[in-house]
Design an enzyme around this catalytic site. Structure first.
Site, PDB file in Angstrom:
ATOM      1  N   HIS A   1       0.840   0.885   0.645  1.00 52.16           N
ATOM      2  CA  HIS A   1       1.679   0.944  -0.561  1.00 52.16           C
ATOM      3  C   HIS A   1       2.050  -0.459  -1.052  1.00 52.16           C
ATOM      4  O   HIS A   1       2.002  -1.440  -0.306  1.00 52.16           O
ATOM      5  CB  HIS A   1       2.947   1.747  -0.275  1.00 52.16           C
ATOM      6  CG  HIS A   1       3.823   1.124   0.773  1.00 52.16           C
ATOM      7  ND1 HIS A   1       4.643   0.037   0.521  1.00 52.16           N
ATOM      8  CD2 HIS A   1       3.987   1.402   2.076  1.00 52.16           C
ATOM      9  CE1 HIS A   1       5.284  -0.312   1.611  1.00 52.16           C
ATOM     10  NE2 HIS A   1       4.895   0.507   2.585  1.00 52.16           N
TER      11      HIS A   1
ATOM     12  N   GLU B   1       5.147   6.160   8.226  1.00 51.94           N
ATOM     13  CA  GLU B   1       5.121   4.899   8.960  1.00 51.94           C
ATOM     14  C   GLU B   1       5.669   5.075  10.368  1.00 51.94           C
ATOM     15  O   GLU B   1       6.351   6.046  10.686  1.00 51.94           O
ATOM     16  CB  GLU B   1       5.917   3.841   8.186  1.00 51.94           C
ATOM     17  CG  GLU B   1       5.969   2.467   8.810  1.00 51.94           C
ATOM     18  CD  GLU B   1       4.607   1.793   9.028  1.00 51.94           C
ATOM     19  OE1 GLU B   1       3.787   2.337   9.789  1.00 51.94           O
ATOM     20  OE2 GLU B   1       4.373   0.723   8.459  1.00 51.94           O
TER      21      GLU B   1
END
Length: 199
Positions: free
Chosen positions: A9, A79
């Protein structure tokens, strides 16, 4: 044979400050949005069959801005859970633990929302993702794109190569960075790594 395209990202406030950002659901900064939009030329010539993102909004938004329509989310792409180190920089941790290394030492348990996990647990999640996407790769199949986060994608690349999860430490991936995984002579390989669009 199609490639597996990994996209980290774009920048967030915490990634800019080098703070561990696991499950905290932060938006992209203006720079992060520019990084995501700059990915379009890198992806424009690809035949893409499947796009999978982390459910966290920084990954979902990156996919949208990169022009990747029809994405589905997979919680296994979230994550690394940094536990008590969520929001803390490596420099801050090393003031108390000078030899600390995420990849070998893991993290201390945090609160209920951030219990923490080690490299092996992140590797197990990466293995599940790879098992799923492998059904879409092979033969003349199009590419599969995964949009997620730096550490989980580094672990996933290591597992693709048959390495231990902690070997992801060898594969730096910047915000807005792109890596591609494929095969050469039947062997899993990295075909490109940490490419970025022009912002």
């Amino acid at each position: 044979m199609g490639e597996l395209v990994l996209i980290r990202h774009g920048q967030t406030e915490w990634s800019r400050e080098r703070r561990h950002t696991g499950r905290t659901d932060l938006p992209l900064t203006a720079e992060g949005e520019r990084q995501a939009e700059a990915l379009r030329p890198l992806l424009s010539g690809r035949d893409i069959d499947l796009v999978v993102t982390s459910p966290l909004r920084r990954a979902v938004r990156t996919a949208e801005l990169a022009g990747l329509a029809g994405a589905v989310t997979d919680p296994d792409l979230m994550e690394w859970d940094y536990g008590a180190y969520e929001g803390v920089t490596t420099a801050d941790v090393r003031r108390e633990r000078p030899d600390w290394d995420l990849w070998t030492d893991g993290v201390p348990e945090g609160d209920a929302e951030h219990p923490g996990e080690g490299a092996r647990q992140v590797g197990e999640r990466a293995d599940r993702v790879l098992a799923t996407v492998s059904l879409f790769l092979g033969g003349d199949a199009p590419d599969v794109v995964l949009v997620a986060h730096g550490h989980v994608l580094r672990v996933l690349a290591a597992r693709w190569l048959g390495l231990e999860p902690g070997d992801g430490a060898l594969l730096r991936l910047d915000t807005g960075g792109v890596g591609t995984l494929g095969h050469e002579h039947g062997r899993p390989v990295v075909t490109s790594w940490n490419r970025r669009g022009r912002v």
